[in-house]
Design a protein around this motif. Structure first.
Motif, PDB file in Angstrom:
ATOM      1  N   GLU A 164      -4.797   5.523 -34.693  1.00  0.00           N
ATOM      2  CA  GLU A 164      -4.703   5.505 -36.151  1.00  0.00           C
ATOM      3  C   GLU A 164      -5.601   6.566 -36.801  1.00  0.00           C
ATOM      4  OE1 GLU A 164      -4.020   1.048 -37.604  1.00  0.00           O
ATOM      5  OE2 GLU A 164      -5.695   1.229 -36.174  1.00  0.00           O
ATOM      6  N   ILE A 165      -6.493   7.136 -36.023  1.00  0.00           N
ATOM      7  CA  ILE A 165      -7.443   8.119 -36.535  1.00  0.00           C
ATOM      8  C   ILE A 165      -7.054   9.537 -36.138  1.00  0.00           C
ATOM      9  CG2 ILE A 165      -9.854   8.885 -36.398  1.00  0.00           C
ATOM     10  CD1 ILE A 165     -10.605   5.921 -35.922  1.00  0.00           C
ATOM     11  N   ILE A 166      -6.646   9.700 -34.891  1.00  0.00           N
ATOM     12  CA  ILE A 166      -6.336  11.024 -34.355  1.00  0.00           C
ATOM     13  C   ILE A 166      -5.166  11.642 -35.116  1.00  0.00           C
ATOM     14  CG2 ILE A 166      -5.511  12.246 -32.285  1.00  0.00           C
ATOM     15  CD1 ILE A 166      -7.194  10.236 -30.665  1.00  0.00           C
ATOM     16  N   ASN A 167      -5.278  12.939 -35.349  1.00  0.00           N
ATOM     17  CA  ASN A 167      -4.306  13.766 -36.074  1.00  0.00           C
ATOM     18  C   ASN A 167      -4.326  13.553 -37.583  1.00  0.00           C
ATOM     19  OD1 ASN A 167      -3.303  15.182 -33.818  1.00  0.00           O
ATOM     20  ND2 ASN A 167      -2.024  13.424 -33.290  1.00  0.00           N
ATOM     21  N   LYS A 168      -5.320  12.846 -38.082  1.00  0.00           N
ATOM     22  CA  LYS A 168      -5.485  12.700 -39.530  1.00  0.00           C
ATOM     23  C   LYS A 168      -6.632  13.600 -39.972  1.00  0.00           C
ATOM     24  CE  LYS A 168      -3.144   8.579 -40.183  1.00  0.00           C
ATOM     25  NZ  LYS A 168      -3.281   7.175 -40.304  1.00  0.00           N
ATOM     26  N   SER A 169      -6.674  13.893 -41.249  1.00  0.00           N
ATOM     27  CA  SER A 169      -7.769  14.677 -41.797  1.00  0.00           C
ATOM     28  C   SER A 169      -9.018  13.807 -41.888  1.00  0.00           C
ATOM     29  CB  SER A 169      -7.412  15.186 -43.190  1.00  0.00           C
ATOM     30  OG  SER A 169      -8.549  15.761 -43.804  1.00  0.00           O
ATOM     31  N   PHE A 170     -10.161  14.386 -41.539  1.00  0.00           N
ATOM     32  CA  PHE A 170     -11.397  13.610 -41.632  1.00  0.00           C
ATOM     33  C   PHE A 170     -11.674  13.198 -43.075  1.00  0.00           C
ATOM     34  CE2 PHE A 170     -13.055  17.711 -42.759  1.00  0.00           C
ATOM     35  CZ  PHE A 170     -14.117  17.450 -43.599  1.00  0.00           C
ATOM     36  N   GLN A 171     -11.117  13.930 -44.036  1.00  0.00           N
ATOM     37  CA  GLN A 171     -11.328  13.612 -45.447  1.00  0.00           C
ATOM     38  C   GLN A 171     -10.722  12.258 -45.821  1.00  0.00           C
ATOM     39  OE1 GLN A 171      -9.783  17.019 -47.491  1.00  0.00           O
ATOM     40  NE2 GLN A 171     -11.751  18.065 -47.435  1.00  0.00           N
ATOM     41  N   GLU A 172      -9.728  11.819 -45.072  1.00  0.00           N
ATOM     42  CA  GLU A 172      -9.129  10.506 -45.336  1.00  0.00           C
ATOM     43  C   GLU A 172     -10.125   9.374 -45.130  1.00  0.00           C
ATOM     44  OE1 GLU A 172      -5.243   9.652 -43.661  1.00  0.00           O
ATOM     45  OE2 GLU A 172      -4.892  11.813 -43.429  1.00  0.00           O
ATOM     46  N   PHE A 173     -11.190   9.640 -44.392  1.00  0.00           N
ATOM     47  CA  PHE A 173     -12.157   8.607 -44.055  1.00  0.00           C
ATOM     48  C   PHE A 173     -13.491   8.796 -44.775  1.00  0.00           C
ATOM     49  CE2 PHE A 173      -9.207   9.268 -40.538  1.00  0.00           C
ATOM     50  CZ  PHE A 173      -8.640   8.010 -40.489  1.00  0.00           C
ATOM     51  N   MET A 174     -13.545   9.779 -45.657  1.00  0.00           N
ATOM     52  CA  MET A 174     -14.756  10.031 -46.439  1.00  0.00           C
ATOM     53  C   MET A 174     -14.646   9.368 -47.803  1.00  0.00           C
ATOM     54  SD  MET A 174     -15.669  14.068 -46.008  1.00  0.00           S
ATOM     55  CE  MET A 174     -16.943  13.978 -47.251  1.00  0.00           C
ATOM     56  N   PRO A 175     -15.723   8.786 -48.291  1.00  0.00           N
ATOM     57  CA  PRO A 175     -15.707   8.293 -49.665  1.00  0.00           C
ATOM     58  C   PRO A 175     -15.559   9.483 -50.622  1.00  0.00           C
ATOM     59  CG  PRO A 175     -17.643   7.489 -48.476  1.00  0.00           C
ATOM     60  CD  PRO A 175     -16.976   8.507 -47.608  1.00  0.00           C
ATOM     61  N   GLU A 176     -14.779   9.318 -51.677  1.00  0.00           N
ATOM     62  CA  GLU A 176     -14.576  10.412 -52.627  1.00  0.00           C
ATOM     63  C   GLU A 176     -15.888  10.906 -53.216  1.00  0.00           C
ATOM     64  OE1 GLU A 176     -11.532  10.048 -55.590  1.00  0.00           O
ATOM     65  OE2 GLU A 176     -10.212   8.999 -54.207  1.00  0.00           O
ATOM     66  N   ASP A 177     -16.852  10.029 -53.337  1.00  0.00           N
ATOM     67  CA  ASP A 177     -18.154  10.421 -53.889  1.00  0.00           C
ATOM     68  C   ASP A 177     -18.872  11.442 -53.014  1.00  0.00           C
ATOM     69  OD1 ASP A 177     -17.684   8.619 -55.914  1.00  0.00           O
ATOM     70  OD2 ASP A 177     -19.077   7.110 -55.155  1.00  0.00           O
ATOM     71  N   ASP A 178     -18.459  11.569 -51.746  1.00  0.00           N
ATOM     72  CA  ASP A 178     -19.101  12.519 -50.836  1.00  0.00           C
ATOM     73  C   ASP A 178     -18.379  13.848 -50.743  1.00  0.00           C
ATOM     74  OD1 ASP A 178     -21.024  10.638 -50.288  1.00  0.00           O
ATOM     75  OD2 ASP A 178     -20.158   9.995 -48.388  1.00  0.00           O
ATOM     76  N   PHE A 179     -17.281  14.045 -51.452  1.00  0.00           N
ATOM     77  CA  PHE A 179     -16.527  15.294 -51.364  1.00  0.00           C
ATOM     78  C   PHE A 179     -17.337  16.494 -51.849  1.00  0.00           C
ATOM     79  CE2 PHE A 179     -11.878  13.596 -51.411  1.00  0.00           C
ATOM     80  CZ  PHE A 179     -12.067  13.084 -50.150  1.00  0.00           C
ATOM     81  N   PHE A 180     -18.324  16.268 -52.714  1.00  0.00           N
ATOM     82  CA  PHE A 180     -19.140  17.368 -53.199  1.00  0.00           C
ATOM     83  C   PHE A 180     -19.822  18.116 -52.050  1.00  0.00           C
ATOM     84  CE2 PHE A 180     -22.348  14.112 -52.762  1.00  0.00           C
ATOM     85  CZ  PHE A 180     -23.480  14.816 -52.403  1.00  0.00           C
ATOM     86  N   VAL A 181     -20.081  17.428 -50.960  1.00  0.00           N
ATOM     87  CA  VAL A 181     -20.727  18.046 -49.801  1.00  0.00           C
ATOM     88  C   VAL A 181     -19.841  19.148 -49.230  1.00  0.00           C
ATOM     89  CG1 VAL A 181     -21.553  17.619 -47.446  1.00  0.00           C
ATOM     90  CG2 VAL A 181     -21.994  15.947 -49.243  1.00  0.00           C
ATOM     91  N   LEU A 182     -18.538  18.954 -49.267  1.00  0.00           N
ATOM     92  CA  LEU A 182     -17.614  19.942 -48.698  1.00  0.00           C
ATOM     93  C   LEU A 182     -17.614  21.255 -49.480  1.00  0.00           C
ATOM     94  CD1 LEU A 182     -14.607  17.592 -47.964  1.00  0.00           C
ATOM     95  CD2 LEU A 182     -16.378  18.371 -46.383  1.00  0.00           C
ATOM     96  N   ARG A 183     -17.919  21.202 -50.755  1.00  0.00           N
ATOM     97  CA  ARG A 183     -17.930  22.410 -51.558  1.00  0.00           C
ATOM     98  C   ARG A 183     -19.059  23.353 -51.158  1.00  0.00           C
ATOM     99  NH1 ARG A 183     -17.397  19.586 -57.268  1.00  0.00           N
ATOM    100  NH2 ARG A 183     -18.513  18.067 -56.070  1.00  0.00           N
ATOM    101  N   GLU A 184     -20.067  22.833 -50.482  1.00  0.00           N
ATOM    102  CA  GLU A 184     -21.197  23.657 -50.082  1.00  0.00           C
ATOM    103  C   GLU A 184     -20.866  24.553 -48.895  1.00  0.00           C
ATOM    104  OE1 GLU A 184     -24.669  21.268 -49.526  1.00  0.00           O
ATOM    105  OE2 GLU A 184     -24.459  20.316 -51.486  1.00  0.00           O
TER     106      GLU A 184
END
Length: 71
Positions: free
Chosen positions: A50-70
Motif C-alpha cells: 500500500e506504500i510502495i510506488n506512491k509519492s512520499f508526499q502522500e504520507f506527509m502532513p500538509e503542515d510539513d510541506f514547507f520543508v520541501l520548498r527549501e
C-alpha cells in the motif's frame, strides 16, 4: 561515507534496513517510495504494497510541506 557503505555486505545493509526500530523508506529522486521497512508500515498502519510506488508526499502532513520548498 559512500565508500564505507560500498564495503558493507549487501545483506548486512538490507538487514539493518529491515530490522531497524526506525521507520524508513527508500525513495526515488522523483519522490516515489521504492521500498518500505516493517516499522514504517506499522507507523502508517499500512502494508508495504500500500506504500510502495506512491509519492512520499502522500504520507506527509500538509503542515510539513514547507520543508520541501527549501530543497
Amino acid at each position: 561515507m559512500t565508500a564505507a557503505l560500498d564495503q558493507l555486505p549487501q545483506t548486512l545493509v538490507a538487514q539493518a534496513f529491515h530490522y531497524s526500530p526506525r521507520g524508513m523508506a527508500l525513495v526515488s529522486i522523483e519522490g516515489t517510495i521504492l521500498q518500505a521497512n516493517p516499522m514504517i508500515c506499522s507507523i502508517l498502519g499500512l502494508s508495504d504494497s500500500e506504500i510502495i510506488n506512491k509519492s512520499f508526499q502522500e504520507f506527509m502532513p500538509e503542515d510539513d510541506f514547507f520543508v520541501l520548498r527549501e530543497f
